[in-house]
Structure formats: structure tokens, C-alpha cells
Design a protein around this motif. Structure first.
Motif, PDB file in Angstrom:
ATOM      1  N   LEU A 275       0.837  -1.206   0.000  1.00 41.84           N
ATOM      2  CA  LEU A 275       0.000   0.000   0.000  1.00 41.84           C
ATOM      3  C   LEU A 275       0.871   1.255   0.000  1.00 41.84           C
ATOM      4  O   LEU A 275       0.611   2.210  -0.734  1.00 41.84           O
ATOM      5  CB  LEU A 275      -0.910   0.041   1.238  1.00 41.84           C
ATOM      6  N   GLU A 276       1.890   1.233   0.831  1.00 40.43           N
ATOM      7  CA  GLU A 276       2.766   2.407   0.932  1.00 40.43           C
ATOM      8  C   GLU A 276       3.567   2.595  -0.355  1.00 40.43           C
ATOM      9  O   GLU A 276       3.758   3.719  -0.823  1.00 40.43           O
ATOM     10  CB  GLU A 276       3.704   2.246   2.133  1.00 40.43           C
ATOM     11  N   LYS A 277       3.981   1.488  -0.933  1.00 39.40           N
ATOM     12  CA  LYS A 277       4.813   1.546  -2.133  1.00 39.40           C
ATOM     13  C   LYS A 277       4.025   2.074  -3.337  1.00 39.40           C
ATOM     14  O   LYS A 277       4.527   2.883  -4.112  1.00 39.40           O
ATOM     15  CB  LYS A 277       5.362   0.141  -2.423  1.00 39.40           C
ATOM     16  N   ILE A 278       2.785   1.614  -3.452  1.00 35.39           N
ATOM     17  CA  ILE A 278       2.011   1.992  -4.639  1.00 35.39           C
ATOM     18  C   ILE A 278       1.655   3.481  -4.639  1.00 35.39           C
ATOM     19  O   ILE A 278       1.381   4.074  -5.687  1.00 35.39           O
ATOM     20  CB  ILE A 278       0.751   1.114  -4.792  1.00 35.39           C
ATOM     21  N   LEU A 279       1.693   4.083  -3.466  1.00 36.70           N
ATOM     22  CA  LEU A 279       1.349   5.509  -3.384  1.00 36.70           C
ATOM     23  C   LEU A 279       2.538   6.408  -3.717  1.00 36.70           C
ATOM     24  O   LEU A 279       2.360   7.591  -4.017  1.00 36.70           O
ATOM     25  CB  LEU A 279       0.816   5.841  -1.987  1.00 36.70           C
ATOM     26  N   GLN A 280       3.734   5.859  -3.685  1.00 36.26           N
ATOM     27  CA  GLN A 280       4.919   6.644  -4.045  1.00 36.26           C
ATOM     28  C   GLN A 280       4.789   7.086  -5.501  1.00 36.26           C
ATOM     29  O   GLN A 280       4.415   6.297  -6.365  1.00 36.26           O
ATOM     30  CB  GLN A 280       6.186   5.805  -3.881  1.00 36.26           C
ATOM     31  N   GLY A 281       5.121   8.336  -5.748  1.00 31.94           N
ATOM     32  CA  GLY A 281       5.042   8.846  -7.116  1.00 31.94           C
ATOM     33  C   GLY A 281       3.691   9.460  -7.455  1.00 31.94           C
ATOM     34  O   GLY A 281       3.516  10.011  -8.544  1.00 31.94           O
ATOM     35  N   THR A 282       2.739   9.386  -6.542  1.00 36.39           N
ATOM     36  CA  THR A 282       1.427  10.002  -6.792  1.00 36.39           C
ATOM     37  C   THR A 282       1.605  11.519  -6.876  1.00 36.39           C
ATOM     38  O   THR A 282       2.171  12.137  -5.972  1.00 36.39           O
ATOM     39  CB  THR A 282       0.447   9.674  -5.639  1.00 36.39           C
ATOM     40  N   PRO A 283       1.144  12.145  -7.980  1.00 37.89           N
ATOM     41  CA  PRO A 283       1.291  13.605  -8.108  1.00 37.89           C
ATOM     42  C   PRO A 283       0.502  14.345  -7.041  1.00 37.89           C
ATOM     43  O   PRO A 283      -0.571  13.908  -6.636  1.00 37.89           O
ATOM     44  CB  PRO A 283       0.713  13.895  -9.508  1.00 37.89           C
ATOM     45  N   ILE A 284       1.073  15.477  -6.601  1.00 37.80           N
ATOM     46  CA  ILE A 284       0.419  16.358  -5.619  1.00 37.80           C
ATOM     47  C   ILE A 284      -0.073  17.598  -6.387  1.00 37.80           C
ATOM     48  O   ILE A 284       0.722  18.182  -7.131  1.00 37.80           O
ATOM     49  CB  ILE A 284       1.414  16.824  -4.534  1.00 37.80           C
ATOM     50  N   PRO A 285      -1.285  18.073  -6.268  1.00 40.25           N
ATOM     51  CA  PRO A 285      -2.324  17.489  -5.414  1.00 40.25           C
ATOM     52  C   PRO A 285      -2.932  16.251  -6.052  1.00 40.25           C
ATOM     53  O   PRO A 285      -2.799  16.032  -7.262  1.00 40.25           O
ATOM     54  CB  PRO A 285      -3.361  18.608  -5.330  1.00 40.25           C
TER      55      PRO A 285
END
Lengths: 98, 250
Positions: free
Chosen positions: A45-55
């Protein structure tokens, strides 16, 4: 930037998020007294969220988390994918307000 | 064929050995080498256990634990931080193939917690299951429970508070304000209770009542823990549960 947030699910569990980000999420760690079966799914779960653009949109985070849960046949207890998205959003808000 | 359950009678171990025994028994049940098991235990020395997903730093006053000689261990189950007083509680584990329990997680908590509720009823204490994983008496928590399912085996362990030193408990645990934000009460201290508040019984009598609650309507065998289970537990205690790496992983 770094951010941290705590989110108490009504009638449920406590979820905390610690993040590092710039234009994307660089590092995400979740903590709390929730349950997730199998427990090791948290790493994915933590890994897949890496790289998610902000916002990001709540729906986008929810969808990523729900996808991992489905792929791993995993089950969250006491928190939901929506709660994960909300605590991440709050962590960013908290970082911005520092 | 009637299922035989093994009862491992109340014993004391340190925190690392207690958690290692649970894991070792799970492995042996999974491999078909050990029967479904009900286990009762105490913690000596007193200890704090934290949930699999919790941060040690965020949840535990480590300096206070060190000062009082209290061990800290990370569980392989989720849930919250718990203070296990040497003289103030009884802990149980129920370990069996997943197929022995309801498939739904809440239903399986309810099922296993039902044994505790039955046990407390033998002492004249009316208690209720409060989803997700608590048992309450008069609206206050008396038992917390946590579950994991791995390799086809379900482990649920939990504590039943016999006596309570609230000040000590909350000097060791850091309780987030968020944690009680939806409870509409002034203090988290008002949320917990213990057997002594509700019945004049000894801890031995509590143990006997719990044993009755867990064991009635089951075929119980008195087989002891095997050498293989003990050997594996000692290895897990030393290499995993007592290690800084495991304790600090979150």
C-alpha cells in the motif's frame, strides 16, 4: 516537505500518516491500531502511493488502495481506503500550514 | 470425527517468549503437527505490547518502561498498545485452522469473544461484545482482542483485565487525543474497567471461569507443548521478538 496527520475513524480505529513529498509523494508510512489481513500488505500500500502527483484526488488514492487490496485478497478492518486517502490529504494540509 | 482441542494451562513467560509461543504454535498447527490450541498466560515481567502497525515512538513512553523494568514487544497482530501487568490480567490465545471459525472477521471476533463473555457470566458478570474487537462491562472496556490469519491458521489473542492501575497504565502508554475524540468523554481513563470492579473473585477464579468459557462443549486434551514448538519459540523469541529490528520496524 514532510507532513503528519492523525485521523480517528468514527466508531473505528486510529490511522496516522507520515509523508515526504515535493511534486509527488516520495515516501508514505501508515501507522495505527487498525487491522489489515494479511498484515504485510501495508508495505505494498505504501509503495504503490509513491510517485502520486500532488495534489491528488481522494478518489485516486482510494482507487489505488482498493486495487492493492483486491489484488492481494486483503481485508482492512476498522478503516477504509477512503480513510487512508483522507489522512494523506490531512498530512499535506498540515505540512502546508507549518 | 470430534475435534480435539489442546488446553495449555496458565503459565508465566516474558513478553518475547509469549509472542514467540503464539507464532510457533501457529506454525505447528498450520503444518498439521499440533492440534487446535487454547492457551492462557501471564506476563512476567510486566510488559507493553504494541500492534503490528503502530509506531513504538508514538505509542510508548520508553523511558518510563525502562525505569520500571517493563519489557516492550511488537505483536504480529494489529490493534492498539496494551499494558500487560504481571498481576493484573490474564491473556489467552486461541489458535486453529481458519475453517474452524466464521469467515467474516467481525463474526469470528464475536465467536471467540463469546467464550470470554460466557466465562465472565460464570462469575456473575454481564458483558457484551463491542465490535470491532472489544468486550465491555457497563459500557467500559474490560477485554481487548486481536486477530491474524496466516497460512490457513487463525490466531486470536486478547487480555482480560483483572486489576487495574490506571495511573501506571497511562504513564506507560501515550494516548492520542484523536483516539478519544469521538467518545465525548473527558478522559480515556473512564473507558476501562476490570474484574475487581465487578466481582470479588481471585485471579485463579477468573482463570477457572475463562477456562470453562473456552472449553465447555469441546473435547479437551491435556497434551503439553511439544519440544519442537518450544525450540522454535525460543528461536523466534531471540531472533525476532526481542530484536530491535522487529520492535522498530514502524
Amino acid at each position: 516537505m514532510r507532513g503528519f496527520a492523525e485521523y480517528k475513524v468514527f466508531g473505528g480505529k486510529l490511522l496516522k500518516a507520515e509523508i515526504e513529498y515535493d511534486t509527488t509523494l516520495k515516501r508514505v508510512r501508515f501507522f495505527g491500531d487498525f487491522f489489515l489481513h494479511p498484515e504485510e500488505t501495508i508495505i505494498l500500500l505504501e509503495k504503490i502511493l509513491q510517485g502520486t502527483p500532488i495534489p491528488f484526488s481522494i478518489e485516486a488514492i482510494e482507487s489505488k488502495i482498493a486495487g492493492v487490496l483486491k489484488d492481494q485478497n486483503a481485508e482492512l478492518v476498522g478503516v477504509s481506503p477512503n480513510d487512508f486517502a483522507l489522512v494523506l490529504q490531512e498530512a499535506i494540509q498540515n505540512a502546508n500550514s507549518c | 470425527m470430534v475435534t480435539e482441542w489442546r488446553l495449555l494451562e496458565l503459565e508465566s513467560n516474558n513478553a518475547f517468549q509469549n509472542m514467540a509461543l503464539d507464532e510457533s504454535i501457529c506454525e505447528h498447527v498450520s503444518q498439521g503437527k499440533s492440534p487446535p490450541t487454547i492457551r492462557f498466560f501471564k506476563w512476567n515481567p510486566s510488559a507493553v505490547s504494541i500492534g503490528y502497525f503502530q509506531s513504538l515512538e508514538q505509542e510508548v513512553n520508553q523511558a518510563k518502561c525502562k525505569e520500571l523494568g517493563i519489557d516492550i514487544v511488537r505483536r504480529r497482530t494489529g490493534g492498539g498498545a496494551v499494558y500487560h501487568d504481571r498481576d493484573g490480567e490474564i491473556t489467552y490465545s486461541m489458535i486453529a485452522p481458519e475453517s474452524f471459525f466464521p469467515k467474516g472477521i467481525t463474526e469470528s471476533y464475536w465467536n471467540i469473544c463469546g467464550h470470554i463473555i460466557t466465562g465472565l457470566a460464570h462469575l456473575g458478570i454481564q458483558s457484551d461484545f463491542k465490535p470491532i474487537n472489544d468486550i465491555i462491562v457497563c459500557g467500559k472496556k474490560i477485554s481487548g482482542n486481536a486477530q491474524t490469519r496466516r497460512n490457513g491458521v487463525l490466531l486470536q489473542h486478547g487480555t482480560i483485565l483483572y486489576d487495574l492501575d490506571v495511573e501506571k497504565m497511562f504513564s506507560l502508554l501515550k494516548v492520542s487525543k484523536e483516539k478519544i475524540s469521538d467518545k465525548l468523554i473527558a478522559s480515556v481513563k473512564e473507558r476501562v474497567t476490570c474484574i475487581k470492579d465487578h466481582a470479588s473473585v481471585s485471579r485463579q477464579e477468573l482463570y477457572e471461569a475463562l477456562q470453562k468459557g473456552f472449553c465447555e462443549n469441546k473435547t479437551i486434551i491435556t497434551e503439553k507443548i511439544s519440544d519442537s514448538e518450544l525450540e522454535r519459540a525460543q528461536q523466534l523469541a531471540q531472533e525476532k521478538y526481542a530484536s530491535k529490528e522487529w520492535l522498530d520496524w514502524r
